[in-house]
Every structure is written in C-alpha cells, then in structure tokens.
Design a protein around this motif. Sequence first.
Motif, mmCIF file in Angstrom:
data_model
loop_
_atom_site.group_PDB
_atom_site.id
_atom_site.type_symbol
_atom_site.label_atom_id
_atom_site.label_comp_id
_atom_site.label_asym_id
_atom_site.label_seq_id
_atom_site.Cartn_x
_atom_site.Cartn_y
_atom_site.Cartn_z
ATOM 1 N N GLY A 62 0.816 -1.205 0.000
ATOM 2 C CA GLY A 62 0.000 0.000 0.000
ATOM 3 C C GLY A 62 0.850 1.255 0.000
ATOM 4 N N GLU A 63 1.953 1.233 0.771
ATOM 5 C CA GLU A 63 2.865 2.380 0.781
ATOM 6 C C GLU A 63 3.542 2.547 -0.580
ATOM 7 N N LEU A 64 3.900 1.430 -1.214
ATOM 8 C CA LEU A 64 4.523 1.495 -2.530
ATOM 9 C C LEU A 64 3.570 2.068 -3.572
ATOM 10 N N VAL A 65 2.326 1.625 -3.547
ATOM 11 C CA VAL A 65 1.332 2.132 -4.502
ATOM 12 C C VAL A 65 1.100 3.623 -4.277
ATOM 13 N N ALA A 66 1.034 4.033 -3.007
ATOM 14 C CA ALA A 66 0.784 5.449 -2.700
ATOM 15 C C ALA A 66 1.923 6.337 -3.185
ATOM 16 N N VAL A 67 3.170 5.932 -2.934
ATOM 17 C CA VAL A 67 4.295 6.761 -3.350
ATOM 18 C C VAL A 67 4.461 6.720 -4.867
ATOM 19 N N THR A 68 4.083 5.614 -5.501
ATOM 20 C CA THR A 68 4.124 5.540 -6.967
ATOM 21 C C THR A 68 3.152 6.538 -7.576
ATOM 22 N N ASP A 69 1.937 6.572 -7.040
ATOM 23 C CA ASP A 69 0.938 7.517 -7.561
ATOM 24 C C ASP A 69 1.348 8.963 -7.325
ATOM 25 N N ALA A 70 2.064 9.208 -6.221
ATOM 26 C CA ALA A 70 2.470 10.586 -5.913
ATOM 27 C C ALA A 70 3.626 11.060 -6.784
ATOM 28 N N LEU A 71 4.611 10.195 -7.001
ATOM 29 C CA LEU A 71 5.818 10.607 -7.706
ATOM 30 C C LEU A 71 5.766 10.332 -9.209
ATOM 31 N N TYR A 72 4.982 9.332 -9.596
ATOM 32 C CA TYR A 72 4.895 8.953 -11.012
ATOM 33 C C TYR A 72 3.415 8.910 -11.410
ATOM 34 N N PRO A 73 2.757 10.046 -11.508
ATOM 35 C CA PRO A 73 1.314 10.078 -11.759
ATOM 36 C C PRO A 73 0.961 9.553 -13.152
ATOM 37 N N LYS A 74 -0.309 9.150 -13.289
ATOM 38 C CA LYS A 74 -0.786 8.660 -14.577
ATOM 39 C C LYS A 74 -0.774 9.764 -15.626
ATOM 40 N N GLU A 75 -1.010 10.986 -15.190
ATOM 41 C CA GLU A 75 -0.967 12.135 -16.090
ATOM 42 C C GLU A 75 0.062 13.127 -15.565
ATOM 43 N N LEU A 76 0.974 13.518 -16.421
ATOM 44 C CA LEU A 76 2.027 14.434 -16.001
ATOM 45 C C LEU A 76 1.439 15.796 -15.639
ATOM 46 N N PRO A 77 1.948 16.438 -14.608
ATOM 47 C CA PRO A 77 1.443 17.768 -14.229
ATOM 48 C C PRO A 77 1.738 18.784 -15.318
ATOM 49 N N ASP A 78 0.949 19.848 -15.336
ATOM 50 C CA ASP A 78 1.082 20.875 -16.375
ATOM 51 C C ASP A 78 2.447 21.551 -16.349
ATOM 52 N N GLU A 79 3.045 21.644 -15.168
ATOM 53 C CA GLU A 79 4.317 22.351 -15.072
ATOM 54 C C GLU A 79 5.511 21.478 -15.445
ATOM 55 N N ALA A 80 5.276 20.173 -15.709
ATOM 56 C CA ALA A 80 6.377 19.273 -16.033
ATOM 57 C C ALA A 80 6.923 19.557 -17.424
ATOM 58 N N THR A 81 8.248 19.468 -17.551
ATOM 59 C CA THR A 81 8.908 19.686 -18.838
ATOM 60 C C THR A 81 10.234 18.945 -18.824
ATOM 61 N N GLY A 82 10.934 18.986 -19.940
ATOM 62 C CA GLY A 82 12.223 18.319 -20.008
ATOM 63 C C GLY A 82 13.234 18.942 -19.072
ATOM 64 N N ALA A 83 14.108 18.096 -18.517
ATOM 65 C CA ALA A 83 15.082 18.570 -17.529
ATOM 66 C C ALA A 83 16.211 19.344 -18.198
ATOM 67 N N ARG A 84 16.738 20.310 -17.455
ATOM 68 C CA ARG A 84 17.903 21.066 -17.887
ATOM 69 C C ARG A 84 18.989 20.949 -16.839
ATOM 70 N N THR A 85 20.210 20.806 -17.310
ATOM 71 C CA THR A 85 21.353 20.734 -16.404
ATOM 72 C C THR A 85 22.008 22.104 -16.321
ATOM 73 N N LEU A 86 22.216 22.577 -15.116
ATOM 74 C CA LEU A 86 22.813 23.906 -14.933
ATOM 75 C C LEU A 86 24.315 23.860 -15.229
ATOM 76 N N PRO A 87 24.884 24.963 -15.650
ATOM 77 C CA PRO A 87 26.325 24.992 -15.952
ATOM 78 C C PRO A 87 27.166 24.819 -14.693
#
Length: 433
Positions: A179-204
């Motif tokens: 149950g804890e695994l399912v809960a943290v999976t849904d929180a960190l890896y949602p079925k639908e990506l949040p609107d603010e999500a985008t490709g990662a950038r690495t800082l210089p």
Amino acid sequence: MTSFKTRILRARDSFWFLPALLGVAALIVAQTLVMLDRYLDGTALGSWGFLLYRVGASGSRDILGAIGGSMLAVAATSFSITISVLATASSTYGPRLVRNFMSDRGNQFVLGIFGSTFLYSLMVLRSIRSDTDAATFVPDIAVNVAVLLAVVDVAVLVYFIHHIADSIQVSTLSARVRGELVAVTDALYPKELPDEATGARTLPATALAVGSDASGFVVGVDEKALIVAARKAGSVVEMHVRAGSHVIEGERIASVTGNASDAMAKQIRGAVVLGDTRTPNQDIEFAVQQLTEMAVRAMSPSTNDPYTARNALAELALGMVPLAMRPALLLGRNDADGHYRLTIARPSVPELIDQVFDAIRQYGLGNPPAVIAAVDLARRIGTATIHEEIRLAVVRQLTALRSAFGGGDAHPIDVDTVCKHIDEATSAISAKA
C-alpha cells in the motif's frame, strides 16, 4: 532543515502521539464530569436517576481502584506483547518493518485507551470525599462512566489480541508495505504528467552550489516551495538529492543560477527535510527495498521460506507493473508563468528494476521457487511496459539471472525448469517489442 509542518506530521506518525492525545482527553473528561457532578450534587434527576448506580464513597473508591489497577496491568501486558511481536518481526522480516508496527493506529489506540482509563480513574478517585472529610462528595456520574470504560476496555483487549495476531502475518505485512509502494508511486509517477512538467535542464558548472547545513537522510523535498522561491528570486534550481539520499553537513544538495543569494540558499535548505531514518512517503526506493528485503530474507538458508518470498514478489508486482506503464517522467518544472525554475531528482524505473533483480540474483539462487516467482515478476513488468528502456532493462536482468542460475550448484532438474521459465518470459517480452 525541518519545518514546523514536517515536525507535526512526524509526531502524528510516532508511537506516542495518539496515546498522548487520549491521555489528555481522559484528564479533560474526568475533570468535566467531576465538575458536572458537583453542579448536580443533591439535584433530583427524576426519571434519569435510574441510570446512575450509586455505591457510596467506599464502594466508588473500590471500583475506581480496581479499574485503574487492572487497566495499568493490562497496558503493561499489552506493551510486553507488542515488544515481543516487534522483536519477532525484526528478526524474521527485517528491522525496517518495525516502523509499520510503531505507526499502526490499532496498536496506538489500544495502548492509549488502557492508559487513558487508568488516568481517568485516578483523576476521579482523587475527587471523592467521604463522611469523615469536611464535606461528602461522590461523583456518581464519573464513577458510572468509569465502569462503562472498563466494559469498553474488555472489548478493546479482545480486539488487540486479534489485531496483533493478524499484524504479524506475512500477508498483512506485505499488503501494508505494498500500500505504501502504490501510494508513493501515484504521488511521484502520476498517470498524467502535471502541467508544469517539462524536459530537464542541467545547470552549468558555474552555478552556485548549495550545501547542506545538517547530516541525515533526505525524507522529503518540497518541490512546490522550491518553484515559488525560484520564481520570486528569478532563479533556476537543480536538485542533486532526492528522498532517500544520505547527505553530510556541507555536502552539495542543489545548484542555483540567477539570484543566488544567502536567502535563496536558506530557502532551498528549508525545502529539503532531513531525518534519522528513511520513510516511504516520498522515497519509492525505500518502499521497493522493504518488499525486496522480505523476499531476500525468506530465501536465506536460515529461513528457507519460498512462499513468503513469492508473496512479497507478487505484492511488488502490484507497484512495479503500474509504474512501468506510466508516462515517461519529466524532471523539469516550470512556474505558473511558464518559465523554467526547477530540475528535480527521481530514480528511474530501470534503476528500481536493477535494485530488485540484483538482490534476487545475489541472494536467491539457492531457492528455485522464489527465482521462478522473480522471473514471473520480470515477465509481468516487461510485457506491460510501454517503454523500450524498461523492456531492455528487464531482458538484461533475465539474461544475467539465467547465466547466474545455470552456472550455480542447483540440481539439473531445477536448472532446466528455471531456465525454461526465463526463456519463455524473454520470448514473451520480446514479442511485445
């Protein structure tokens, strides 16, 4: 680096929190009912009077003394049973699972209600005044409520015996961790990506490094607070730690460009919550490791319990298979205006797969039924996933498992059986490519 809200949440999950609340409630109720008795002292209650059982000062003292003393003894016995269960679970299933018993609301409620009944009886007992005192006073309402509490405590004791026997079962333990695994999976890896999500950038490399001001495990990262802080300062933040990471004071936890003031660095440190132990709230690796540890311990020669291992791996599938079907994770975050503000850190699904199957390959080769269960887990992940990199990671682990098991000291029949399952799983996964 621990906010007030985090301290409250941590206290709420601790073993003493609920018993402490019940104890305070018992003191308040006792004083309230004694005051009500004083207010109604000598007042005729009419038809409601038959509800009160009056035994006088001496009888009330005897009743309250018996209830208080017996509840304290029962509470001590319950503590002893709980400690015994904790020791058994720690040695059999792994010390990290002890946290499940400590945070179990059922155990907390039982011990809290016994202690509260004792405190309630003690507070009411001290208010009784007999004929030899300056003024006679017997809180009949409070005494009758104490009797009702004693009846409730008998039912709670029966519940506790059932609950503690059920909580030590493998199926109950693994289901709770799942149950804890399912809960943290849904929180960190949602079925639908949040609107603010985008490709990662690495800082210089010229970005300012922000070091930790304390040591410990990262138990949480407040990503929303980081986005808000970066937006206000006009900065971009790249996190180098994630929940589950261990940091040492002074070690880099993030980099920041733009407004890299001391205030901004302080806000970054404040968004990273450190603790002495890992928790599965934001740490998916920890949740996966708990079920993996259950399986590995069951495979050990000292335990030799393949059925427990198979049960743990089946529960692991309930978290890993849906995870493999989620959209590709985007580690970049924009603010409300669409400006890039944050690069987060997350373990990839192939990383989690490697952690599970590396442990199975290293510790479970002497247990063919458990290895077959692991192969079935790999097949379910590989055939369900929509990502090629996850499929390749599963096939790579199956190939390594086949090589390791075939080169071991297992009986030839077991080798043929396991290798046949591995080949069938590999073929099924390849057919989905």
